[in-house]
Structures are given as structure tokens and as C-alpha cells.
Design a protein around this motif. Structure first.
Motif, PDB file in Angstrom:
ATOM      1  N   HIS A 250       0.831  -1.204   0.000  1.00  0.00           N
ATOM      2  CA  HIS A 250       0.000   0.000   0.000  1.00  0.00           C
ATOM      3  C   HIS A 250       0.864   1.254   0.000  1.00  0.00           C
ATOM      4  CE1 HIS A 250      -3.510   2.445   0.448  1.00  0.00           C
ATOM      5  NE2 HIS A 250      -3.105   2.950   1.599  1.00  0.00           N
ATOM      6  N   GLY A 251       2.010   1.177   0.669  1.00  0.00           N
ATOM      7  CA  GLY A 251       2.934   2.309   0.618  1.00  0.00           C
ATOM      8  C   GLY A 251       3.397   2.588  -0.805  1.00  0.00           C
ATOM      9  N   GLN A 252       3.710   1.515  -1.546  1.00  0.00           N
ATOM     10  CA  GLN A 252       4.106   1.681  -2.948  1.00  0.00           C
ATOM     11  C   GLN A 252       2.958   2.243  -3.781  1.00  0.00           C
ATOM     12  OE1 GLN A 252       6.929   1.424  -4.381  1.00  0.00           O
ATOM     13  NE2 GLN A 252       8.244   0.184  -3.044  1.00  0.00           N
ATOM     14  N   LEU A 253       1.726   1.779  -3.517  1.00  0.00           N
ATOM     15  CA  LEU A 253       0.575   2.270  -4.271  1.00  0.00           C
ATOM     16  C   LEU A 253       0.313   3.742  -3.993  1.00  0.00           C
ATOM     17  CD1 LEU A 253      -1.999  -0.658  -3.794  1.00  0.00           C
ATOM     18  CD2 LEU A 253      -0.320  -0.361  -5.608  1.00  0.00           C
ATOM     19  N   ASN A 254       0.591   4.151  -2.767  1.00  0.00           N
ATOM     20  CA  ASN A 254       0.247   5.510  -2.348  1.00  0.00           C
ATOM     21  C   ASN A 254       1.356   6.512  -2.634  1.00  0.00           C
ATOM     22  OD1 ASN A 254      -1.753   7.185  -1.123  1.00  0.00           O
ATOM     23  ND2 ASN A 254      -0.473   7.321   0.694  1.00  0.00           N
ATOM     24  N   ALA A 255       2.574   6.025  -2.844  1.00  0.00           N
ATOM     25  CA  ALA A 255       3.717   6.919  -3.036  1.00  0.00           C
ATOM     26  C   ALA A 255       3.551   7.761  -4.298  1.00  0.00           C
ATOM     27  CB  ALA A 255       5.007   6.109  -3.118  1.00  0.00           C
ATOM     28  N   VAL A 256       3.874   9.047  -4.202  1.00  0.00           N
ATOM     29  CA  VAL A 256       3.776   9.983  -5.319  1.00  0.00           C
ATOM     30  C   VAL A 256       5.146  10.600  -5.572  1.00  0.00           C
ATOM     31  CG1 VAL A 256       2.826  12.175  -6.087  1.00  0.00           C
ATOM     32  CG2 VAL A 256       1.345  10.512  -4.986  1.00  0.00           C
ATOM     33  N   HIS A 257       5.655  10.435  -6.784  1.00  0.00           N
ATOM     34  CA  HIS A 257       6.939  11.014  -7.149  1.00  0.00           C
ATOM     35  C   HIS A 257       6.771  12.320  -7.927  1.00  0.00           C
ATOM     36  CE1 HIS A 257       9.340   7.463  -5.957  1.00  0.00           C
ATOM     37  NE2 HIS A 257       8.268   6.790  -6.331  1.00  0.00           N
ATOM     38  N   PHE A 258       5.604  12.471  -8.575  1.00  0.00           N
ATOM     39  CA  PHE A 258       5.345  13.662  -9.381  1.00  0.00           C
ATOM     40  C   PHE A 258       3.904  14.112  -9.154  1.00  0.00           C
ATOM     41  CE2 PHE A 258       8.579  11.295 -11.701  1.00  0.00           C
ATOM     42  CZ  PHE A 258       9.538  12.271 -11.928  1.00  0.00           C
ATOM     43  N   ASP A 259       3.672  15.398  -9.331  1.00  0.00           N
ATOM     44  CA  ASP A 259       2.318  15.915  -9.292  1.00  0.00           C
ATOM     45  C   ASP A 259       1.579  15.440 -10.543  1.00  0.00           C
ATOM     46  OD1 ASP A 259       0.650  18.726 -10.232  1.00  0.00           O
ATOM     47  OD2 ASP A 259       0.232  17.826  -8.288  1.00  0.00           O
ATOM     48  N   TYR A 260       0.354  14.904 -10.345  1.00  0.00           N
ATOM     49  CA  TYR A 260      -0.374  14.312 -11.463  1.00  0.00           C
ATOM     50  C   TYR A 260      -0.712  15.330 -12.550  1.00  0.00           C
ATOM     51  CZ  TYR A 260      -0.922  10.042  -8.729  1.00  0.00           C
ATOM     52  OH  TYR A 260      -0.688   8.895  -8.010  1.00  0.00           O
ATOM     53  N   ALA A 261      -1.024  16.561 -12.140  1.00  0.00           N
ATOM     54  CA  ALA A 261      -1.311  17.593 -13.144  1.00  0.00           C
ATOM     55  C   ALA A 261      -0.077  17.848 -14.007  1.00  0.00           C
ATOM     56  CB  ALA A 261      -1.752  18.883 -12.452  1.00  0.00           C
ATOM     57  N   PHE A 262       1.071  17.828 -13.371  1.00  0.00           N
ATOM     58  CA  PHE A 262       2.316  18.028 -14.109  1.00  0.00           C
ATOM     59  C   PHE A 262       2.582  16.856 -15.052  1.00  0.00           C
ATOM     60  CE2 PHE A 262       6.964  17.185 -14.141  1.00  0.00           C
ATOM     61  CZ  PHE A 262       7.332  18.238 -14.959  1.00  0.00           C
ATOM     62  N   VAL A 263       2.287  15.634 -14.586  1.00  0.00           N
ATOM     63  CA  VAL A 263       2.491  14.452 -15.423  1.00  0.00           C
ATOM     64  C   VAL A 263       1.588  14.519 -16.656  1.00  0.00           C
ATOM     65  CG1 VAL A 263       2.204  11.942 -15.530  1.00  0.00           C
ATOM     66  CG2 VAL A 263       3.232  12.995 -13.511  1.00  0.00           C
ATOM     67  N   ARG A 264       0.331  14.899 -16.445  1.00  0.00           N
ATOM     68  CA  ARG A 264      -0.585  15.020 -17.583  1.00  0.00           C
ATOM     69  C   ARG A 264      -0.073  16.045 -18.589  1.00  0.00           C
ATOM     70  NH1 ARG A 264      -6.940  14.889 -15.765  1.00  0.00           N
ATOM     71  NH2 ARG A 264      -6.927  12.907 -14.639  1.00  0.00           N
ATOM     72  N   LYS A 265       0.417  17.162 -18.076  1.00  0.00           N
ATOM     73  CA  LYS A 265       0.906  18.209 -18.969  1.00  0.00           C
ATOM     74  C   LYS A 265       2.163  17.767 -19.697  1.00  0.00           C
ATOM     75  CE  LYS A 265       2.199  23.110 -18.964  1.00  0.00           C
ATOM     76  NZ  LYS A 265       2.361  24.334 -18.132  1.00  0.00           N
ATOM     77  N   ALA A 266       3.062  17.081 -18.960  1.00  0.00           N
ATOM     78  CA  ALA A 266       4.334  16.673 -19.561  1.00  0.00           C
ATOM     79  C   ALA A 266       4.148  15.590 -20.620  1.00  0.00           C
ATOM     80  CB  ALA A 266       5.291  16.185 -18.469  1.00  0.00           C
ATOM     81  N   LEU A 267       3.146  14.710 -20.421  1.00  0.00           N
ATOM     82  CA  LEU A 267       2.971  13.575 -21.325  1.00  0.00           C
ATOM     83  C   LEU A 267       1.693  13.673 -22.158  1.00  0.00           C
ATOM     84  CD1 LEU A 267       3.984  10.661 -18.902  1.00  0.00           C
ATOM     85  CD2 LEU A 267       5.457  11.957 -20.456  1.00  0.00           C
ATOM     86  N   ALA A 268       1.137  14.877 -22.254  1.00  0.00           N
ATOM     87  CA  ALA A 268      -0.150  15.051 -22.935  1.00  0.00           C
ATOM     88  C   ALA A 268      -0.099  14.614 -24.393  1.00  0.00           C
ATOM     89  CB  ALA A 268      -0.604  16.506 -22.826  1.00  0.00           C
ATOM     90  N   ASP A 269       1.017  14.809 -25.050  1.00  0.00           N
ATOM     91  CA  ASP A 269       1.125  14.508 -26.477  1.00  0.00           C
ATOM     92  C   ASP A 269       1.792  13.164 -26.744  1.00  0.00           C
ATOM     93  OD1 ASP A 269      -0.004  16.991 -27.032  1.00  0.00           O
ATOM     94  OD2 ASP A 269       1.957  17.997 -26.953  1.00  0.00           O
ATOM     95  N   HIS A 270       1.888  12.322 -25.721  1.00  0.00           N
ATOM     96  CA  HIS A 270       2.568  11.034 -25.876  1.00  0.00           C
ATOM     97  C   HIS A 270       1.611   9.884 -25.552  1.00  0.00           C
ATOM     98  CE1 HIS A 270       6.394  13.230 -26.076  1.00  0.00           C
ATOM     99  NE2 HIS A 270       5.975  13.910 -25.023  1.00  0.00           N
ATOM    100  N   PRO A 271       1.834   8.711 -26.137  1.00  0.00           N
ATOM    101  CA  PRO A 271       1.003   7.535 -25.805  1.00  0.00           C
ATOM    102  C   PRO A 271       1.344   6.939 -24.442  1.00  0.00           C
ATOM    103  CG  PRO A 271       2.702   6.925 -27.392  1.00  0.00           C
ATOM    104  CD  PRO A 271       2.789   8.420 -27.230  1.00  0.00           C
TER     105      PRO A 271
END
Length: 698
Positions: A250-271
Motif C-alpha cells: 500500500h505504501g508503494q501504491l500511495n507513493a507519489v513522485h510527481f504531481d499528477y497535473a504536471f504528469v498530464r501536462k508533460a505527457l499530454a502529447d505522448h502515448p
């Protein structure tokens, strides 16, 4: 396709799981002596033994052998004495009312000695109401028959525990795996550009709390079992290893390395977003499949279907990573590494393994496992005060019983008037929100159940068929009693109507009285909540302080800034952070249902809740990464600011600087460096503090 598969699997697991099998066992245990003694012509024995087995079965919660034996002894003795005293008082109305009112107070106060003893007290009070309704002719004989019913039920239950001692623990681990799979699926939504963040965050928080509740159940079942915890007990050590791995998972599931909004923005144009989401779904499927093998002590040796799919998608994600550069490359790299860690943890659970670097500390005899079990307050003297929620509730329930007797005496009493008191015991709860929910559930279940009973009576005239249907409804009541109260009431209502109607006749009177007395009981319980009330809204400040302080302790432990860094201390700090956050979330949800909550600024409350959840996720990633380096000294000022911002028990004289704007906030996520994670926590801590100031001001 996955959604339909999950629903189908859930239905299958329900009918093959502990709830339904317990329901079948309980139904047979209750019905069998009733049929036998009715056949022999002893109606009093059939009623007494059947009622005794029926009511005492509701005290039988999942537990280990020793605790079940204690519960059995306490329940049987208390039920017998309660039945005897109440039945001897039936011919004196004032004495009966006084006795039952006193019992309402005493049995409510029994919650001081823990939730299990509190449940026995509640069921003993329900026994009192049943005795008033059944009005036995021979009090001593009926009390002895009820005693036999209790002994009969627990003989069957204890026999099952002796044959399968770890059955409840296996089911708790299974439920934890299924809840973890649901939590993981909610994580997949973070990578879907079409799903807004706010609803997903609230769903993730609810699932996070649910998984932690399953962890707590596993701790209570396993760590209190002295036999299972012996080092020479192979099965016990396997289960201990699984429990520790589940918590780490559960610790692994809950761990966050990046902000999700940032991840969406960074990978928006990628599969990559679709590939990451697919990987998470595969891991969730793997967790659900793993639930099938939790009863096996030996490692799973079969072929795992999801492993090949995972490897194929993982290779595609690796190709994407190699084709990228800069921020997208780093994001894909870190998320992929986290997915691999989760997959490795799942495989270790499947193979009953323990990480090599944790073997020494995981099974170190120096770890004090009993402290991880949630304790209860056992001092009755401390609770004899209006400051105690238990004492306030005991007084309130006693007053409710007095009001109930006055109402009954004003109208013409009949054999079904005890349903008023039964309703009071079942729906009245210390907190307003729980009482309100219980009232809604009981009324809804009673009305729908009465409609079902009335329909069956209209079309079916055979008493044998009606009795058979009532047994099926009793089975449904048991199956849903620990899952959904409203559905369980929906089942038990037609069961009672068909049984009593077939025996006494007058179906219309039974249905009429069931609805009327249930409604009166619900009304009294709601009105009584304003007598010695227990408001969650008044506890929010304290819950906020505890959650923030425990989060801060977790951060300091993750950064190795606390003196005690033993494995026991680390796991305890992490548990405390999760538990206090769950208590805060529960208090917020409860306060939402309370009257006069317009004074509360729920936008700030939800803001603090989500912010604390995100802070805990980042701290978890720091804790798991083990990046304890000399960089800490350089970040001392940031850590000090975090400590000030998370200190809810004092108001800072000046509001700290405004939040970083989005561009700077995103910049903090460009690397997984420990210093940047601390800065990320610092930004969120500032946000938390601002929400807290808004909450206090409004």
C-alpha cells in the motif's frame, strides 16, 4: 470489459467468501433446533433456543480462537442473566421499565471496555427487548432454553475455528487485496485526460481509508493471536510476512513522485499515459487474481496470466522512455520504476517472500508487534463524566427508553410494541451522523421489506412455503449484516413478517405494527440526539491537529531526523499518520450531515484533507526511497517552515508568503531529488496553512 469482469468476480467471491458461508452456517444453526423442538411439540424450547442462537450469533465477529472463546463465555452468561432478570420483571410494569432503563445505561457504558464488549452489551439490550415481546410464561425455563441456544451456537462456531483457525485472517487478507486493487484502479484515472482531478481525489481518499481499515483488521486478527505469532509456527510466520508485505504494498501504491497535473501536462502529447494506465489495470487484475491463493501456505507455482501482458506493455513504455528526453523521459522513468516495484511486491506476496534487505528487521524479535494493535480505554472512572461521548450516549439512550415507555403506556400496548425499543437500540448511535444514517437505512429497509412480505402473503397461501421463504430471507439478513445494514433490514423484515404471521396469523396487524413502532423509534432516536449530543463538528480542530502532527512526525522519521529510527518506530509512525488522517476524514464526512453546519467552511476542510493526503503520499515516496543524505542540513530552513505550517495548535502571527505560482511549482517536480521533494512538501504545507487560516476565520 474489465469492469464487467470485476463485477462478475465480486459476485463469485461473495458466494464463495466468508460472509455467505457464515450466513449459511448461522441460518442452519438457528433454524435446526427450532424445527426439531417444534416437531417434538415443545414450542417454548424451540422459541428460546432459536432466539438465543439468533441473537448471540450477532456477537460472533471474525477473531482468533482465544478471543472467540472469551466472547462466547461473556455473551452466554450475560444473555442468560439478562433474560432471567427481565423475564422475572414482566408482570410489574414500573419495575420492568426501571430495570430495562438501567440496563440501557449499563450496557451502553460497557463500550468503555472495548468495541467487542460494547457489542455484547448492545446485543444483551436487544435480548431485553425480545424478552419483553415474547413475554415467556415460565421465566426460568425460558432463560435456560436461551442459555442452551447460546451454548449450541458457539459450540458450532468454535468447532469451525478449531478446524480452520486462520479462516477469518485469510478472508481479511483477501479483502485487503481486493480493496488494494480498487485503490490501484483509482490511481489509473489520474492518467486519463478526460477525468477531472477533484472527484478522483475524493474517491482515492475513500479507498485509501478503506485499505487502512483492512490493515487494522489484519493486525487485530493476527497480532493478538499468540499461537500464530510464535516463531516456530510456520503458518503464522507466512501470514505475518504477507501482512507486512501488504502494508508495504500500500505504501508503494500511495507513493507519489510527481504531481499528477504536471504528469498530464508533460505527457499530454505522448502515448505513455495510456500505457501507464494499462499497466496499472494489469497490476490491479493481478491483485484480484492473487486473492484466490491467499489460503495456500506454499508459494504459488502456477502460471500467472497477467505477467506476460505486463511485460509486453512495460517494454512499450521503455521504448517510449528511450525515445524521449528531458522532463518526459524522467517522468516515464520514475513512474515505470514505481510500477516495477509494485509488480515485485505482488510477486513476493505470491511466493511468500521477504525482501533481502528487510529480512533481518522484519522478523527481528525486538519488534514489539502488540503495540500495533489499537487499544481501548478500560477505566470506567474516567468515563463517568459528561466529557465522555460514551457516558453522554448512555444517558441519552436511557432517556430514550423512558420516553419509549411513556409513549407505549399512552397507547394500547400489544405484543409487537417491543419493536419500538428494538429500533432504539439498533439505530441510536453516539454521533448524530451515524444515528441519521441508521434511521434512514432502517426505515428504507423496513418499508421495502414490508412491501415484499405483503406481496408474498397476497400471492402465497401455503404456510410451509412462507416459512421456507422466511428462512431464505434470514440467510440474506446474515449475508449482508456486516456489509450493508439497509439490505440486511430489507431481508429480516419479510422474514419476521412471514414467520410471525404463519404462526400467529393477522399479517396486516404485524405489518402495521412493524412500520408504526419502527417509525416511532426512529423519531425518538433523532430527537434524542439533541440531548447530550456528540458533534463531530466540534472535534474537527482536534482531529486536524492530530492528523497534521502525525504527518509531521512521519516526515521527520522519513528524513531520519527523529532519534528513534528502529523498524518498530518507523512502522508505528507511518501507521499513526494513516490512522489520524482516516479519523479526520471520517469526522469531516460526519460533520457534513450534522445540523447547523453552515458555520463550517467545508471548502477549507476538504482543501486541508486533500493537501494532507498529498503530503503523506510524497512523504511515503521519501520513506520508501531511503534517500537520507547530507542534503538535509541544507534544507533545514525548509523543514522548519514545514513544521510551522503544519502546527495547527497555534496561529502564526503573520501569514507566510503566498504559494508558488504554477510554473515554479511544476519546476519542483522536474527531478526526484530529495531536496525537491522537501520543497514540494513545503509548498503543500503552505497551502495547508492557508486553508487552516481560512477555516479558523470563517
Amino acid at each position: 470489459m474489465i469492469h464487467k469482469k470485476t463485477i462478475s468476480a465480486s459476485i463469485t467471491y461473495f458466494f464463495l467468501g466468508e460472509y455467505f458461508s457464515d450466513a449459511v452456517r448461522n441460518t442452519i444453526t438457528v433454524v435446526l433446533p427450532i424445527f426439531i423442538f417444534f416437531y417434538l411439540g415443545n414450542v417454548e424450547a424451540a422459541t428460546g433456543i432459536g432466539v438465543g442462537a439468533l441473537l448471540i450469533s450477532l456477537t460472533d465477529l471474525p477473531d482468533n480462537k482465544l478471543n472467540k472463546l472469551k466472547t462466547a463465555i461473556y455473551s452466554i452468561l450475560i444473555f442468560f442473566l439478562t433474560t432471567l432478570f427481565v423475564s422475572l420483571s414482566l408482570s410489574h410494569a414500573l419495575l420492568l421499565a426501571s430495570l430495562v432503563t438501567i440496563l440501557a445505561f449499563v450496557f451502553s457504558m460497557s463500550a468503555v471496555y472495548g468495541s467487542k464488549v460494547g457489542l455484547i452489551g448492545t446485543m444483551a439490550l436487544i435480548v431485553s427487548t425480545f424478552v419483553m415481546g415474547l413475554h415467556p410464561v415460565n421465566p426460568v425455563h425460558f432463560s435456560l432454553y436461551l442459555l442452551l441456544g447460546g451454548i449450541w451456537y458457539y459450540l458450532i462456531s468454535m468447532l469451525q475455528v478449531l478446524i480452520r483457525p486462520y479462516r477469518s485472517l485469510h478472508h481479511a487478507i483477501f479483502e485487503c487485496l481486493m480493496s488494494s486493487a480498487a485503490f490501484l484502479r483509482s490511481k489509473a484515472k489520474n492518467y486519463d485526460l478526460n477525468i477531472p482531478f477533484d472527484p478522483e481525489q475524493k474517491e482515492a481518499i475513500k479507498l485509501h481509508i478503506k485499505v487502512n481499515q483492512k490493515h487494522e483488521l489484519i493486525r487485530n486478527l493476527l497480532l493478538t493471536d499468540k499461537l500464530a505469532m510464535r516463531p516456530e509456527n510456520k503458518k503464522g510466520q507466512v501470514l505475518l510476512g504477507r501482512a507486512l508485505l501488504l502494508i508495504d504494498l500500500h505504501g508503494q501504491l500511495n507513493a507519489v513522485h510527481f504531481d499528477y497535473a504536471f504528469v498530464r501536462k508533460a505527457l499530454a502529447d505522448h502515448p505513455s499515459l495510456q500505457l501507464i494506465s494499462r499497466l496499472i489495470e494489469i497490476l490491479a487484475d493481478d491483485l484480484e487474481a492473487l486473492g484466490k491463493h491467499v489460503r495456500a501456505v506454499k508459494p504459488f507455482a502456477g502460471k500467472v496470466a497477467g505477467v506476460e501482458d505486463y511485460d509486453q506493455i512495460r517494454q512499450l513504455l521503455t521504448i517510449e522512455e528511450l525515445n524521449q528526453s528531458g522532463i518526459p523521459k524522467e517522468v516515464i522513468l520514475k513512474i515505470g520504476a514505481n510500477m516495477d516495484a509494485i509488480a515485485q511486491n505482488i510477486e513476493m506476496i505470491r511466493q511468500n517472500q521477504v525482501p533481502q534487505q528487510r529480512k533481518a528487521e522484519t522478523f527481528d524479535p525486538e519488534i514489539v508487534y502488540p503495540i500495533f494493535v489499537t487499544g481501548d480505554q478500560f477505566s470506567i472512572r474516567e468515563h463517568l463524566s459528561l466529557k465522555s461521548p460514551i457516558f453522554r450516549f448512555a444517558l441519552r439512550l436511557s432517556i430514550s427508553f423512558i420516553i419509549g415507555f411513556l409513549v407505549i403506556w399512552q397507547i394500547e400496548p400489544n405484543k409487537y410494541s417491543y419493536w419500538l425499543f428494538l429500533t432504539l437500540v439498533i439505530v441510536a448511535r453516539p454521533k448524530f451522523s451515524l444515528t441519521w444514517k441508521r434511521n434512514q437505512q432502517r426505515l428504507q429497509g423496513s418499508i421495502v421489506g414490508a412491501a415484499i412480505g405483503l406481496t408474498l402473503i397476497y400471492f402465497i397461501k401455503s404456510p410451509a412455503v412462507l416459512i421456507s421463504l422466511s428462512i431464505i430471507f434470514l440467510l440474506g439478513f446474515y449475508a449482508f449484516n456486516r456489509l450493508n445494514y439497509a439490505i440486511s433490514v430489507l431481508f429480516i423484515t419479510p422474514a419476521v413478517i412471514l414467520t410471525l404471521g404463519s404462526y400467529h396469523g393477522h399479517f396486516d396487524h404485524i405489518i402495521h405494527d412493524r412500520i408504526i413502532y419502527t417509525a416511532i423509534g426512529c423519531l425518538i432516536s433523532i430527537v434524542a440526539t439533541y440531548i447530550f449530543p456528540v458533534w463531530d463538528s466540534r472535534q474537527l480542530a482536534n482531529k486536524l491537529t492530530n492528523a497534521a502532527n502525525d504527518t509531521l512526525d512521519f516526515l521527520l522519521m522519513a528524513l531520519s531526523l527523529k532519534g528513534n529510527n528502529t523498524e518498530t518506530a518507523k512502522r508505528m509512525v507511518r501507521k499513526n499518520a494513516n490512522m489520524s488522517f482516516a479519523q479526520l476524514s471520517e469526522a469531516i464526512d460526519s460533520a457534513k450531515l450534522e445540523p447547523m453546519t453552515k458555520r463550517l467552511h467545508f471548502k477549507s476542510l476538504y482543501g486541508m484533507q486533500i493537501t494532507l493526503y498529498r503530503i503523506n503520499a510524497i512523504i511515503t515516496s521519501i520513506y520508501l526511497s531511503g534517500q537520507h543524505t547530507a542534503q538535509i542540513a541544507a534544507d533545514k530552513q525548509q523543514v522548519d517552515e514545514i513544521m510551522m505550517n503544519l502546527s495547527c495548535d497555534r496561529v502564526l502571527k503573520e501569514v507566510l508568503q503566498r504559494f508558488y505560482h504554477d510554473q515554479e511549482y511544476h519546476y519542483l517536480q522536474q527531478t526526484d531529488n530529495l531536496s525537491h521533494k522537501i520543497r514540494h512538501v513545503g509548498v503543500l504545507a503552505q497551502r495547508f496553512h492557508q486553508f487552516y487560516l481560512d477555516f479558523q476565520r470563517l
